[in-house]
Design an enzyme around this catalytic site. Structure first.
Site, PDB file in Angstrom:
ATOM      1  N   LEU A  39      -3.542  -0.513 -11.969  1.00  0.00           N
ATOM      2  CA  LEU A  39      -3.549  -0.651 -10.516  1.00  0.00           C
ATOM      3  C   LEU A  39      -4.987  -0.452 -10.058  1.00  0.00           C
ATOM      4  O   LEU A  39      -5.720   0.359 -10.629  1.00  0.00           O
ATOM      5  CB  LEU A  39      -2.657   0.405  -9.847  1.00  0.00           C
ATOM      6  CG  LEU A  39      -1.151   0.167  -9.808  1.00  0.00           C
ATOM      7  CD1 LEU A  39      -0.464   1.387  -9.186  1.00  0.00           C
ATOM      8  CD2 LEU A  39      -0.796  -1.087  -9.030  1.00  0.00           C
ATOM      9  N   ASP A  40      -5.384  -1.153  -9.003  1.00  0.00           N
ATOM     10  CA  ASP A  40      -6.714  -0.957  -8.449  1.00  0.00           C
ATOM     11  C   ASP A  40      -6.876   0.464  -7.932  1.00  0.00           C
ATOM     12  O   ASP A  40      -5.904   1.154  -7.615  1.00  0.00           O
ATOM     13  CB  ASP A  40      -6.957  -1.931  -7.286  1.00  0.00           C
ATOM     14  CG  ASP A  40      -7.280  -3.330  -7.777  1.00  0.00           C
ATOM     15  OD1 ASP A  40      -7.869  -3.463  -8.853  1.00  0.00           O
ATOM     16  OD2 ASP A  40      -6.920  -4.283  -7.069  1.00  0.00           O
ATOM     17  N   LYS A  41      -8.124   0.856  -7.779  1.00  0.00           N
ATOM     18  CA  LYS A  41      -8.447   2.185  -7.258  1.00  0.00           C
ATOM     19  C   LYS A  41      -7.821   2.402  -5.889  1.00  0.00           C
ATOM     20  O   LYS A  41      -7.355   3.502  -5.565  1.00  0.00           O
ATOM     21  CB  LYS A  41      -9.963   2.328  -7.180  1.00  0.00           C
ATOM     22  CG  LYS A  41     -10.470   3.682  -6.717  1.00  0.00           C
ATOM     23  CD  LYS A  41     -11.990   3.726  -6.765  1.00  0.00           C
ATOM     24  CE  LYS A  41     -12.532   5.074  -6.307  1.00  0.00           C
ATOM     25  NZ  LYS A  41     -14.018   5.135  -6.382  1.00  0.00           N
ATOM     26  N   ARG A 139      -5.843  -8.325  -8.370  1.00  0.00           N
ATOM     27  CA  ARG A 139      -5.651  -8.150  -6.921  1.00  0.00           C
ATOM     28  C   ARG A 139      -4.727  -9.235  -6.335  1.00  0.00           C
ATOM     29  O   ARG A 139      -4.924  -9.706  -5.218  1.00  0.00           O
ATOM     30  CB  ARG A 139      -7.005  -8.135  -6.201  1.00  0.00           C
ATOM     31  CG  ARG A 139      -7.898  -6.995  -6.673  1.00  0.00           C
ATOM     32  CD  ARG A 139      -9.209  -6.924  -5.920  1.00  0.00           C
ATOM     33  NE  ARG A 139      -9.039  -6.490  -4.542  1.00  0.00           N
ATOM     34  CZ  ARG A 139      -8.936  -5.231  -4.153  1.00  0.00           C
ATOM     35  NH1 ARG A 139      -8.955  -4.247  -5.037  1.00  0.00           N
ATOM     36  NH2 ARG A 139      -8.813  -4.925  -2.872  1.00  0.00           N
TER      37      ARG A 139
END
Length: 221
Positions: A39-41, A139
């Site tokens: 997962l992205d930050k 994303r």
């Protein structure tokens, strides 16, 4: 071993990073476990970690089409036409997205406050969507909602296949007992057929990703 972790906002989804980064190592001290997908930050929610390379591949490889459910707060109020675009697939810079499930939902119950809070514009309403994807582009959720005119404000991954966030607060993790039977039963009940295991018969615990900044695919909505 398989564990489920509720990744808070701002945590880098690896075990090492820049000096100022908060990473998985700040929450999980178990040796030998690595993320099965990322997962992205700036995204929150369910991360699965395992010490079993075959299980890691089965969960994270988009070729297996294991569904991932996201709860998404967007700016504006998407209409039926916008949801239909997402359901049919959207032309992104890296090609047409696969069809996805998309629906308006109420704000998720017992939702924890995000730190820092989401910035809202007083003149623009927001809405919550449930999106189910079976591919893992970089994303992707954010790009899909932006493409139909509704930028993502908050993104929470709620479930991966048979496993969900239920009972996990941000920063908490739990061990999942007997993950293989659960996964097999889920796939059978949801008519998910897996491609042949390219590593059939190979049961080493060595992960396919080192979990420390190098992996094969994005899978980072």
């Amino acid at each position: 071993m398989l564990i489920g972790f509720n990744k808070p906002f701002g945590v880098v989804c690896q075990f090492s990073g820049q000096t100022a980064d908060t990473t998985l190592a700040d929450y999980i001290s178990l040796p030998g476990v690595y993320p099965a997908g990322r997962l992205d930050k700036d995204s929150e929610g369910l991360i699965l970690l395992t010490d079993d390379g075959r299980l890691q591949n089965r969960i994270s490889d988009p070729a297996f089409k294991l569904p991932k459910i996201y709860q998404v707060q967007v700016e504006g109020e998407p209409d039926a036409a916008a949801l239909q675009q997402i359901q049919q697939g959207i032309e992104l810079k890296d090609g047409l997205s696969a069809p996805a499930e998309a629906a308006r939902i109420p704000e998720p119950p017992a939702l924890w406050p995000r730190q820092p809070p989401v910035r809202h514009r007083a003149s623009i309403p927001t809405a919550w969507l449930a999106l189910t994807l079976r591919e893992g582009r970089n994303r992707q959720v954010r790009r899909m909602t932006a493409a139909v005119g509704y930028p993502t404000l908050r993104l929470i991954r709620y479930a991966i296949g048979p496993w969900s966030l239920d009972g996990l607060q941000p920063g908490q993790w739990r061990e999942i007992e007997q993950p293989w039977p659960s996964l097999q039963q889920y796939c059978e009940s949801h008519d998910i057929s897996a491609p042949p295991d390219r590593r059939r018969g190979h049961r080493t615990k060595r992960p396919l990703s080192d979990g420390r900044g190098r992996r094969r695919g994005p899978d980072r909505p």
